[in-house]
Design an enzyme around this catalytic site. Structure first.
Site, mmCIF file in Angstrom:
data_model
loop_
_atom_site.group_PDB
_atom_site.id
_atom_site.type_symbol
_atom_site.label_atom_id
_atom_site.label_comp_id
_atom_site.label_asym_id
_atom_site.label_seq_id
_atom_site.Cartn_x
_atom_site.Cartn_y
_atom_site.Cartn_z
ATOM 1 N N ARG A 185 45.956 -5.187 55.054
ATOM 2 C CA ARG A 185 45.391 -3.895 55.464
ATOM 3 C C ARG A 185 46.504 -2.868 55.689
ATOM 4 N NH1 ARG A 185 41.328 -3.756 60.503
ATOM 5 N NH2 ARG A 185 43.268 -4.018 61.661
ATOM 6 N N LYS A 207 44.330 2.614 58.701
ATOM 7 C CA LYS A 207 44.578 2.528 60.151
ATOM 8 C C LYS A 207 45.798 3.393 60.474
ATOM 9 C CE LYS A 207 44.465 -1.066 63.686
ATOM 10 N NZ LYS A 207 43.649 -0.290 64.593
ATOM 11 N N GLU A 244 30.792 2.689 64.726
ATOM 12 C CA GLU A 244 31.727 1.790 65.408
ATOM 13 C C GLU A 244 31.964 2.323 66.813
ATOM 14 O OE1 GLU A 244 35.693 1.591 63.699
ATOM 15 O OE2 GLU A 244 35.667 3.701 63.147
HETATM 16 N N1 PXG Z 1 37.574 0.243 64.796
HETATM 17 C C1 PXG Z 1 38.646 0.954 65.163
HETATM 18 C C2 PXG Z 1 38.575 2.435 65.143
HETATM 19 C C3 PXG Z 1 39.819 0.299 65.557
HETATM 20 O O1 PXG Z 1 40.897 0.998 65.927
HETATM 21 C C4 PXG Z 1 38.707 -1.826 65.200
HETATM 22 C C5 PXG Z 1 37.583 -1.113 64.791
HETATM 23 C C6 PXG Z 1 38.693 -3.319 65.147
HETATM 24 O O2 PXG Z 1 39.505 -3.784 64.077
HETATM 25 P P1 PXG Z 1 40.240 -5.185 64.139
HETATM 26 O O3 PXG Z 1 40.881 -5.336 62.812
HETATM 27 O O4 PXG Z 1 41.219 -5.093 65.259
HETATM 28 O O5 PXG Z 1 39.210 -6.203 64.396
HETATM 29 C C7 PXG Z 1 39.860 -1.117 65.573
HETATM 30 C C8 PXG Z 1 41.113 -1.819 65.979
HETATM 31 C C9 PXG Z 1 43.245 -0.422 71.591
HETATM 32 C C10 PXG Z 1 43.438 -0.848 70.180
HETATM 33 O O6 PXG Z 1 44.271 -0.318 72.285
HETATM 34 C C11 PXG Z 1 42.357 -0.930 69.343
HETATM 35 C C12 PXG Z 1 42.553 -1.323 68.019
HETATM 36 C C13 PXG Z 1 43.788 -1.615 67.570
HETATM 37 C C14 PXG Z 1 44.846 -1.501 68.427
HETATM 38 C C15 PXG Z 1 44.681 -1.111 69.740
HETATM 39 O O7 PXG Z 1 42.105 -0.197 72.008
HETATM 40 N N2 PXG Z 1 41.439 -1.365 67.268
#
Ligand code: PXG
Length: 313
Positions: free
Chosen positions: A67, A166, A199
Site C-alpha cells: 500500500r 494514505k 468510514e
Molecule cells: N481509514 C482511515 C482514514 C485510516 O487512516 C483506516 C481506515 C484503517 O486502515 P488499516 O490499514 O490501518 O486497517 C485508517 C488507518 C490514528 C491512526 O492515530 C489511524 C490510522 C493509521 C495511523 C494512525 O488514529 N488509520
C-alpha cells in the site's frame, strides 16, 4: 469539549530513548530531524503507514508495504529505498528498540525543496521509521463499545484526492475528529458527498444485520484498510456472509451491530451512533467473536523479527 492541547505534560517523554531510522541511519530520537523545507511539512506532501508488531511478528508487513508503494505511485513519488530493503528497515527498527509488541510508523516525505508546490524540485525524499508502543482507545471501550457521531464534514471527494492513497494530509479526517471530540466521542463516522457512510476518521466501518455483515466498498473515497480486508477474511472463514455495499445512516441506525477496524484500533464495537443505540446498545455476539478471532491470529500472521529463535524454541 475543547480541542485545545493539555500543556501540562511532555507528550514526547515516552519516545525519549527510542532509536529512529531516518534517511539510511539509525539514530537516537532526539537527533532524528526533518528539514523545515521538507514538503511533507510545508504541504503535507508525503505518505505513511501505521503497522503493528505482535509477539515479535510484524503484522501484514507486505500488505502495508504494497500500500505504501502504491500510495507513492499515485503521488508520482519515488521512494529511495527498494521494497525488499524497506521490509528490513521496518524489522531492524523494531529489533534496535528491543520491541516484541508495538506500533510502527513508516513515513516517506517529498523531501526538502524550494518554497513552491513543485515536487520535481525536491530531489531527495526522506524516509523515517519509528517503532514504539501505542494504545489508541482505553481498554474498557473494547468491552463496553464506543459512542460515535456522524461528522458534518464530508470525506474528501475522490475527484479531488483519492484517500486510498494514505497521505500525510489528514486535515479532512482531523476536522471530523474534532467534531467527534466536541460531541464527547472518541471517533466520528464520515459520509461521502452523496451521503453514504464510508468510514470513520481513522478506521473502517462494519455493520451486522440479521447475521449478514456489510462494509462499504473502497471506491467511494475511503481507505482500503488492511485490518478491514483481514476482518472480511476472518468473517468469511467463520461462515458469515460479507457484502461490500454502500451504506447510509439508515442502515447504520437500524443495524444489529456495528464495529470499526484499523491498525491502531484493531476491531472495536460501536454501541451508539448519533444518540441512537445500535441493536440492544451492547457489543453484539458477531462483533465479539470477530474481535476474539482477530486477537488469536495477530500473533501468527506476521513477519518474524527473529526467525532463527522461533525455529530453536
Ligand atoms: N481509514 C482511515 C482514514 C485510516 O487512516 C483506516 C481506515 C484503517 O486502515 P488499516 O490499514 O490501518 O486497517 C485508517 C488507518 C490514528 C491512526 O492515530 C489511524 C490510522 C493509521 C495511523 C494512525 O488514529 N488509520
Amino acid at each position: 469539549m475543547s480541542a485545545q492541547p493539555d500543556n501540562s505534560k511532555d507528550p514526547l517523554a515516552p519516545y525519549e530513548d527510542l532509536i529512529v531510522f531516518i534517511d539510511g541511519e539509525y539514530v537516537p530520537a532526539r537527533e532524528a530531524a526533518i528539514s523545515v523545507f521538507d514538503h511533507g511539512l510545508l504541504y503535507g506532501d508525503g505518505i505513511f503507514e501505521g503497522i503493528r508488531l505482535y509477539a515479535g511478528c510484524v503484522f501484514k508487513l507486505d500488505e502495508h508495504l504494497d500500500r505504501l508503494y502504491d500510495s507513492a505511485r499515485y503521488l508520482n513519488l519515488t521512494i529511495p529505498i527498494p521494497q525488499p530493503q524497506m521490509r528490513e528497515v521496518v524489522c531492524e527498527t523494531c529489533r534496535r528498540n528491543g520491541l516484541t509488541n508495538g506500533y510502527i510508523r513508516l513515513v516517506v516525505t517529498r523531501g526538502p525543496g524550494t518554497m513552491g508546490l513543485a515536487p520535481w524540485l525536491c530531489p531527495r525524499p526522506s524516509v523515517v521509521c519509528i517503532a514504539a508502543s501505542i494504545q489508541l482507545y482505553p481498554k474498557e471501550y473494547y468491552e463496553k463499545g464506543l459512542e460515535v457521531v456522524c461528522a458534518a464534514t464530508r470525506r474528501t471527494y475522490i475527484g479531488a484526492f483519492n484517500a486510498r492513497c494514505k497521505s500525510l494530509n489528514y486535515l479532512n479526517n482531523i476536522m471530523a475528529k474534532i467534531e467527534g471530540h466536541n460531541a464527547g466521542c472518541l471517533e466520528a463516522l464520515m459520509l461521502d458527498q452523496s451521503g453514504f457512510v464510508i468510514e470513520a476518521t481513522g478506521d473502517n466501518v462494519f455493520l451486522v444485520k440479521g447475521g449478514r455483515i456489510t462494509t462499504p466498498p473502497t471506491y467511494q473515497g475511503n481507505l482500503r484498510g488492511i485490518t478491514r480486508d483481514f476482518v472480511v477474511e476472518l468473517a468469511r472463514e467463520a461462515g458469515h456472509e460479507v457484502a461490500e455495499e454502500p451504506i447510509t445512516t439508515f442502515e447504520v441506525y437500524t443495524a444489529d451491530e456495528c464495529f470499526l477496524t484499523g491498525t491502531a484500533a484493531e476491531a472495536i464495537p460501536v454501541i451508539k451512533v448519533d444518540g441512537r443505540p445500535i441493536g440492544d446498545g451492547k457489543p453484539g455476539p458477531i462483533t465479539r467473536a470477530l474481535i476474539a478471532a482477530f486477537r488469536a491470529r495477530t500473533a501468527t500472521d506476521g513477519v518474524m523479527l527473529h526467525p532463527s529463535e522461533a525455529v530453536r524454541s
